[in-house]
Write an enzyme that holds these catalytic residues in place. Structure first.
Site, short mmCIF file in Angstrom:
data_model
loop_
_atom_site.label_atom_id
_atom_site.label_comp_id
_atom_site.label_asym_id
_atom_site.label_seq_id
_atom_site.Cartn_x
_atom_site.Cartn_y
_atom_site.Cartn_z
N ASP A 1 0.81 -0.96 -0.07
CA ASP A 1 -0.07 0.05 -0.12
C ASP A 1 0.48 1.76 0.23
O ASP A 1 1.69 1.63 1.21
CB ASP A 1 -0.97 0.08 1.44
CG ASP A 1 -2.10 -1.08 1.34
OD1 ASP A 1 -3.29 -1.20 0.39
OD2 ASP A 1 -1.88 -2.15 2.09
N LYS B 1 33.85 6.14 10.21
CA LYS B 1 33.88 7.25 11.65
C LYS B 1 32.34 7.56 10.74
O LYS B 1 32.38 8.17 9.59
CB LYS B 1 34.81 7.98 11.85
CG LYS B 1 34.58 9.18 13.01
CD LYS B 1 35.82 9.90 12.78
CE LYS B 1 35.78 10.85 14.04
NZ LYS B 1 34.72 11.78 14.33
N ASP C 1 30.03 11.08 11.08
CA ASP C 1 29.26 12.44 11.04
C ASP C 1 27.60 13.05 11.29
O ASP C 1 27.46 13.18 10.58
CB ASP C 1 29.89 12.90 10.16
CG ASP C 1 30.36 14.93 10.26
OD1 ASP C 1 30.19 15.19 11.47
OD2 ASP C 1 30.76 15.48 8.95
N GLU D 1 34.77 10.99 6.98
CA GLU D 1 36.34 11.25 8.13
C GLU D 1 36.91 11.23 8.97
O GLU D 1 37.65 11.16 8.74
CB GLU D 1 34.77 11.73 9.57
CG GLU D 1 33.66 12.95 9.53
CD GLU D 1 33.79 13.33 10.87
OE1 GLU D 1 34.54 13.63 12.34
OE2 GLU D 1 32.79 12.96 11.42
N GLY E 1 -5.32 5.85 32.82
CA GLY E 1 -6.32 5.39 32.67
C GLY E 1 -6.87 5.97 31.62
O GLY E 1 -7.14 6.96 30.63
N ASP F 1 -14.48 3.38 39.01
CA ASP F 1 -14.32 4.57 40.05
C ASP F 1 -15.39 4.98 39.51
O ASP F 1 -15.28 6.31 38.62
CB ASP F 1 -13.16 5.17 40.13
CG ASP F 1 -12.70 6.14 41.20
OD1 ASP F 1 -14.03 5.88 42.09
OD2 ASP F 1 -11.70 6.41 42.01
#
Length: 861
Positions: free
Chosen positions: A53, A251, A253, A396, A727, A779
């Site tokens: 898709d 190395k 960068d 580098e 909750g 509750d």
């Protein structure tokens, strides 16, 4: 802004949010205008038939195409693409198993993702003419493509109807086109989790296998605190390019990042231990998608230029972004990858004493893909080919690592960096003004430490562009001081040189040192927020000293201050240590969402919960307005049971200034009563609170949706919101004139019916240790004359700075993740979708009819 025509009705009509794990979101409330660029994703979907898709961002949603054979980079391939229903933008991150019995049931992995840019006009113009030209910049798909609508001529009427949504996906000829083995065969894995589509259903089995292999390797059984870790550093000399006892890596960068996952919590940290989680949300999401639930990784986040080379300068756009909307914009403009090279802990085992190659073997098992997270390759024994490649590509250099080295949190000769070019970190101690277009900033004067003393090392002017100048000037404006903090300043007679406190580290490339100890051919590369200025000790070779072992944590990020300077104080005080959110961020959040929040607070007494030192410090309830409160703030005298029957004087938060004033007091959550000043004995709404305790969150979702059905039977409407912790709350409007006694009885009866209907997952037991395993406490005790509930859009004093966020019922689904609704994300959500709780304030149900209906229902139950 103008309202849009609904785009997601087709998506919603085919899906039940209470049964599928797919994301739901409100319809966008604003017009997005013409689409010239955006994001794209390709899913590999093992539904009744395996297919791909393609989804491209158009006007605030994802235009989607089912591609049976998948996309191709071969210009000779013409792939059928059937236009399906639009999907919400949240689908850009979706990877999961759609449960059996749902539309599209089956596993779905995120096969590719990235950025789309529309060519030859906007996406809408392309749709209208039946040809969409676009460019993709993904992990796998790159270059120019086109979607061309087919005509269906010569078909029967029925055939033409079936082909009405048929398009062809074509690859244009460019530097990314190729005709060799198809990507669908060579790159089958997810760019998010690294899993194959058939592995998604076996993720627990895969995790157990990896954990078992680690256990068998002799790793020490111990928990590792990622927040306290210091990464292993490299020496600058000590080994050559050809040594059979070493491995050689590129190395990178980028910026060094330690990533940790602990169940549903993930964290990213710079090497200074400062959090980077909010700056790279896509990497955090990928870390959370790996198969094992607890681990610690070491690596670098890297941005790549158009040639595929790591570019620190480009990464600077991500490093500089701090505010949430800046982060989102930067993420769209600069994709990044997390390139990992070490595994420090996994599933309760500390791997640091294992040999490097052993750790890497386990790392490969944990991270098998090459997507947002990928493992850094290495050569054994001979680093010369890699070093030569670095020379040719202007990279580098390489890092040599002893094959059997343990992982130690210090600088060690077991790891040695071998650079092709010189660069180091320095501290800005001043800046000059330039001429012409560069009049705002000519050059930076930079320094480094020699022992405890700062020494100026030179000036850097090359490499500064308008973007970096804007960022630097904003950062340095607050740091100006009259004298240089460093010795050997390069100030010339008559020159205007602005000195600044030595708090900003930068990366500088240079060609060497002059005889006077100054930088030669210095070029600015970018800010280094991951570098502690105290560790900037670059110097000519004869001055080099060993770096101090101490690593200091980073200071709070540079944050905008509110304009209300008359009463704001200590805006830089850190309130959320993990995220480095400050009191100023809290005040700015409430100021930003005030227009939405204030109608829910107006004329309602509030209870404040104050955290003067942030969420890690002590807190207390503020029943009374404190002494010294300005006279312009409205108050209300009350007698509250919770205050032991005493008379108290409560805040009324009826305007934006009062809202920000109480935030400045260190008040994080706001609690409101379900009554107003003129009708303190009447209850506007009742509350059902689903407290999950140790139960799975999906049980709270099931109960909330069951409550929705029960309320419909009673001709009542419920308005869901997250609690801001773990909750869910459902607020039920009652309209005017309903006494609290009636409301309290109604809440308890509704709760007991719900508990009886879903006794498998619902409990009326308040004490957690007395509840049946996996049950949620329903509750109903939050409804009462002096009972309060955390206000909508209130921030909570929990890690992540979560917000109690109103939801649409479509969003109350198994895909809902309350951890994503935070002080950073909610303002943008409000701008896009508006307030789902708005009608709560105006609903007027017939409570007499509700009670009659409830009586009949109780007889049947």
């Amino acid at each position: 802004m103008a309202k849009t025509t609904p785009k997601l009705s087709g998506y919603r009509d085919k899906r039940d949010p209470g049964k599928t794990t797919e994301p739901f979101s409100p319809e966008p409330m604003v017009s997005y205008g013409a689409s010239r660029a955006g994001a794209f994703v390709v899913h590999l979907h093992a539904a009744s038939r395996l297919h791909y898709d393609l989804r491209i961002e158009v006007g605030g949603s994802l235009m989607s195409f089912a591609i049976p054979r998948g996309p191709s980079l071969d210009p000779e391939d013409k792939r059928l693409a059937v236009n399906t229903e639009n999907h919400p933008l949240e689908y850009l991150d979706f990877e999961d198993i759609i449960p059996a019995g749902n539309y599209g049931a089956g596993a779905m992995i995120l096969w590719d993702r990235g950025l789309v840019r529309y060519l030859e006009g906007t996406a809408e113009e392309g749709i209208a003419r039946g040809k969409i030209d676009f460019e993709l910049r993904g992990t796998k798909l790159r270059g120019r493509f086109a979607l061309v609508k087919t005509s269906g001529r010569g078909s029967t009427d029925r055939g033409r109807d079936q082909q009405h949504n048929h398009w062809l996906l074509l690859k244009k000829r460019d530097g990314f086109a190729r005709s060799d083995a198809p990507l669908t065969e060579t790159e089958p894995r997810s760019v998010l989790s690294g899993l194959l589509v058939d592995e998604l259903a076996r993720v627990d089995e895969i995790a157990a296998t990896i954990s078992g292999e680690v256990a068998a390797s002799g790793a020490q059984r111990a928990e590792l605190d990622a927040a306290a870790l210091t990464p292993m550093l490299c020496a600058s000399e000590g080994v050559g390019l050809h040594n059979k006892g070493f491995v050689y890596e590129l190395k990178l960068d980028g910026v060094r990042i330690l990533a940790a996952r602990d169940g549903t919590d993930t964290s990213l940290r710079y090497r200074t231990r400062r959090t980077a989680t909010a700056s790279y949300p896509e990497i955090s999401r990928a870390v959370a998608s790996l198969p094992v639930k607890r681990f610690v990784l070491d690596g670098e986040i890297v941005a790549f230029d158009e040639s595929g080379r790591p570019s620190f300068q480009r990464l600077g756009q991500r490093i500089h972004a701090s505010r949430p909307h800046d982060v989102r914009r930067a993420a769209r403009q600069v994709p990044v990858a997390y390139v990992v090279f070490d595994l420090l802990a996994l599933d309760g085992y500390d791997l640091r004493k294992l040999p490097l190659l052993e750790r890497k073997r386990h790392l490969r098992r944990l991270v098998p893909g090459r997507g947002l997270i990928r493992v850094l390759d290495h050569l054994q024994a001979d680093g010369r080919p890699l070093f030569e490649f670095c020379r040719q590509q202007r990279l580098e250099g390489v890092v040599a690592k002893r094959s059997d080295s343990p992982y130690v949190s210090t600088r060690s000769g077991d790891w040695v960096k071998l650079k092709c070019q010189r660069d180091d970190e320095f501290i800005i101690v001043g800046f000059t003004h330039g001429q012409g277009a560069r009049s705002r900033l000519g050059a930076l004067e930079v320094a480094s430490y020699r022992g405890d003393r700062l020494v100026v090392r030179g000036r850097v002017g090359s490499g500064l562009d308008d973007r970096s100048i804007d960022t630097l000037l904003a950062r340095l404006a607050e740091l100006q001081q009259p004298d240089s903090p460093a010795s050997a300043s390069m100030r010339r007679p008559g020159e205007v040189l602005t000195y600044v406190r030595p708090e900003v580290a930068v990366s500088v490339a240079y060609g060497g040192w002059t005889d006077e100890g100054r930088l030669r051919h210095a070029v600015f590369r970018g800010l280094r927020p991951d570098t502690d200025p105290a560790r900037c000790r670059a110097a000519p070779p004869e001055e080099l000293l060993l770096e101090a072992a101490k690593v200091a944590g980073g200071g709070p990020a540079d944050r905008p201050r509110s304009a209300r300077q008359d009463f704001l104080s200590n805006q830089d005080k850190v309130f959320w240590p993990e995220e480095q959110y400050t009191k100023g961020d809290l005040c700015n959040y409430y100021a930003e969402i005030g227009d939405t929040l204030l109608p829910h607070l107006r004329d309602r007494p509030v209870i404040l919960v104050r955290y003067p030192d942030g969420i890690a410090g002590k807190h207390f309830y503020q029943w009374n307005v404190p002494a010294g409160t300005p006279s312009w703030i409205q108050t209300l005298p009350l007698r509250w049971e919770e205050a032991h029957g005493r008379k108290v004087t409560s805040f009324l938060i009826n305007d934006a200034d009062t809202l920000v004033y109480v935030a400045n007091l260190g008040c994080i959550p706001l609690h409101v009563l379900a009554s107003r000043v003129d009708t303190l004995d009447d209850c506007d709404f009742l509350t059902i609170d689903f407290d999950i305790g140790d139960a799975p969150f999906r049980h709270a979702v099931e109960l909330a949706r069951a409550l929705k059905g029960l309320l419909a039977e009673l001709s009542l409407e419920g308005y869901p919101k997250t609690s801001g912790q773990s909750g869910l709350h459902v607020l039920v409007p009652l309209g005017p004139g309903v006494p609290f006694g009636t409301a309290k009885m109604l809440a308890e009866l509704i709760g007991r019916i719900l508990q009886a209907r879903r006794s498998d997952i619902a409990s009326f037991e308040r004490m957690r240790n007395r509840r049946a395993p996996g049950t949620v406490y329903v509750d109903t005790g939050q409804t009462g004359r002096s009972r309060s509930i955390v206000a909508p859009y209130s921030v909570r004093a929990v890690p992540g700075a979560r917000v109690s966020t109103p939801l649409t019922w479509d969003e109350v689904s198994f895909a809902l993740d309350p951890a994503t609704l935070t002080i950073s994300s909610v303002p943008e959500r409000l701008r896009r979708y508006g307030d789902p709780l708005q009608q709560l304030l105006h609903a007027c149900p017939d409570v007499t009819s509700v009670l009659a209906c409830l009586g009949k229902l109780l007889k049947r139950e």
